[in-house]
Write a protein that holds these residues in place. Structure first.
Motif, PDB file in Angstrom:
ATOM      1  N   GLY A   1     -14.724   7.515   3.944  1.00 40.02           N
ATOM      2  CA  GLY A   1     -15.337   6.256   3.244  1.00 40.02           C
ATOM      3  C   GLY A   1     -16.687   6.027   3.881  1.00 40.02           C
ATOM      4  O   GLY A   1     -17.656   5.598   3.126  1.00 40.02           O
TER       5      GLY A   1
ATOM      6  N   GLU B   1     -19.259   7.968   2.072  1.00 36.57           N
ATOM      7  CA  GLU B   1     -19.217   7.613   0.574  1.00 36.57           C
ATOM      8  C   GLU B   1     -19.017   8.624  -0.233  1.00 36.57           C
ATOM      9  O   GLU B   1     -19.517   9.138  -1.293  1.00 36.57           O
TER      10      GLU B   1
ATOM     11  N   SER C   1     -17.664  11.206  -2.962  1.00 32.35           N
ATOM     12  CA  SER C   1     -16.866  11.018  -4.516  1.00 32.35           C
ATOM     13  C   SER C   1     -15.713  11.635  -4.753  1.00 32.35           C
ATOM     14  O   SER C   1     -15.355  11.652  -5.702  1.00 32.35           O
TER      15      SER C   1
ATOM     16  N   HIS D   1     -13.005   2.468   0.321  1.00 36.11           N
ATOM     17  CA  HIS D   1     -13.638   2.637  -1.007  1.00 36.11           C
ATOM     18  C   HIS D   1     -13.358   4.198  -1.435  1.00 36.11           C
ATOM     19  O   HIS D   1     -14.507   4.772  -1.860  1.00 36.11           O
TER      20      HIS D   1
ATOM     21  N   PRO E   1     -19.652   3.663  -9.682  1.00 34.07           N
ATOM     22  CA  PRO E   1     -18.826   3.317  -8.697  1.00 34.07           C
ATOM     23  C   PRO E   1     -17.605   2.706  -8.776  1.00 34.07           C
ATOM     24  O   PRO E   1     -17.420   1.881  -9.682  1.00 34.07           O
TER      25      PRO E   1
ATOM     26  N   ARG F   1     -16.734  -0.680  -4.295  1.00 34.19           N
ATOM     27  CA  ARG F   1     -17.802  -0.159  -3.655  1.00 34.19           C
ATOM     28  C   ARG F   1     -19.057  -0.785  -3.880  1.00 34.19           C
ATOM     29  O   ARG F   1     -19.622  -1.099  -4.943  1.00 34.19           O
TER      30      ARG F   1
END
Length: 405
Positions: free
Chosen positions: A75, A78, A80, A105, A134, A138
């Motif tokens: 997280g 970030e 993917s 997220h 996103p 997020r």
């Protein structure tokens, strides 16, 4: 789905189970399978690879860096990558970790109990889609300052995106929820996480509410004229409800667009409903008297839920997504869902579950007697221009062909 192109990372401390997971993936056609014995080793693998990992299959209870800490780092990065949780821990604990994954997220594909089978693993992998945008929650950049938000409102940059609501029994489209987005001239399309908290603590909340109401009414008129007669739901702020003339403004707006009151549902959160304000109760009572729908949103997350149901003439009970996600494997969630749906039935309210993301969640809501559903399993929020073509495809070709968008 081309399994040969998907890049997998298996994170498992037990050598035999790690090998077994790799073997299952190979049987399913995977060509790119990387291995790590714990979270720390997995982060090193991710850092060393020149191409990103698509799907991470991770255990939770591991020495060194366990699965929960590993997901927290994903997280923070970030990432993917999509995640599949695999564990022998008790189902309620796995479900709790699943909720944690989403709070960080990170995209959660599913949760599986050990031992794994190729069939169970393949069913979860089938949900994988490269993230073209996103995911919900997020933030796209940091929160934006109030003066810039104010200018965006003046310039008409805030737009409504619409997420369909369907009958669970026959998958018929019965409604849509209007969700605020900001089409920023420099930063592109921004989610509410970048602006909603700032607006809530200012005097602009009422302005945004009426932007959404106006765009929702305009969309409902276009859809009705095109033969799609559905209700549109709009979230209503406490600031708007405490204005003495709010009900009159909503009634006038609907008359401007030649719409009937039944075509608009006003969603009120439990915290707004709990506010002890005479103006709010007067507005809601007048709107209900005129035939508008009233929905208690995020049911079960606030306080004195039962008190609000007896105090305000709601027509719909919207079950919060935090109870829906992971419910097929979480006994506590299921018990709360059963209770909420039973209450809605006894009070004569329409029940709607939000945040449905998987076939298992959809089937469970149907089995429990929930009437309607909303969530990524059916469709993501979409601009008004996209909604009608999607709805026609959904109705003409069948829901299975229309999903996903």
């Amino acid at each position: 789905m081309d399994m040969q192109k998907i890049r997998f990372l298996v994170v498992e401390d037990q050598p035999f189970q790690r090998w077994e997971m790799g073997k299952l993936l190979e049987e399913l056609g995977a060509q790119y399978v990387f291995m790590a014995e714990d979270g720390r080793a997995a982060l090193t693998v991710i850092q060393d690879l020149t191409e990103p990992v698509d799907i991470i299959i991770t255990d939770l209870n591991m020495p060194g860096m366990d699965g929960m800490e590993f997901i927290r780092h994903l997280g923070e990065l970030e990432s993917s990558s999509s995640v599949i949780l695999v564990s022998a821990l008790e189902p309620p604990l796995i479900a709790s970790v699943g909720t944690m994954v989403k709070m960080y997220h990170v995209n959660l594909l599913g949760m599986l109990e050990k031992p794994l089978t190729a069939k169970k693993l393949a069913a979860v992998i089938e949900r994988y889609q490269p993230l073209a945008e996103p995911k919900r929650g997020r933030a796209v950049g940091p929160a934006i300052a109030l003066p810039e938000i104010s200018e965006g409102l003046r310039n008409g940059e805030f737009v409504a995106y619409f997420q369909p609501q369907v009958e669970l029994t026959d998958q018929k489209i019965v409604g849509a929820e209007a969700l605020a987005r900001w089409q920023h001239p420099d930063k592109g399309l921004l989610s509410p996480t970048t602006f909603i908290k700032t607006i809530e603590h200012s005097d602009l909340m009422d302005d945004l509410t009426f932007v959404m109401l106006t765009q929702a009414a305009e969309a409902a008129q276009k859809w009705h004229d095109a033969g799609l007669d559905i209700a549109v739901s709009v979230n209503i702020s406490a600031a708007s409800l405490t204005n003495a003339d709010f009900a009159d403004k909503v009634i006038n707006l609907m008359q401007t667009f030649r719409l009937e009151p039944r075509q608009l549902i006003l969603e009120i959160t439990e915290s707004v409903a709990a506010a002890d304000a005479g103006h709010a109760l007067e507005n809601l009572s007048r709107l209900r008297m005129k035939g508008f729908g009233l929905s208690i949103d995020d049911y079960g997350t606030g306080y004195s839920s039962m008190a609000q149901l007896s105090r305000i003439a709601f027509t719909e009970l919207k079950i919060d997504q935090s109870f829906v996600r992971g419910a097929p494997v979480a006994g506590a969630h299921r018990a709360l869902l059963e209770s909420s749906i039973a209450i809605s039935y006894r009070l004569g309210l329409t029940s709607i579950a939000e945040g449905i993301e998987t076939r298992e969640e959809c089937n469970l809501m149907l089995d429990l007697g929930c009437e309607r559903g909303q969530g990524y399993y059916f469709a993501i929020p979409m601009p008004v221009a996209t909604f009608l073509p999607w709805a026609r495809k959904w109705q003409d070709k069948g829901s299975s062909e229309a999903r996903p968008i």
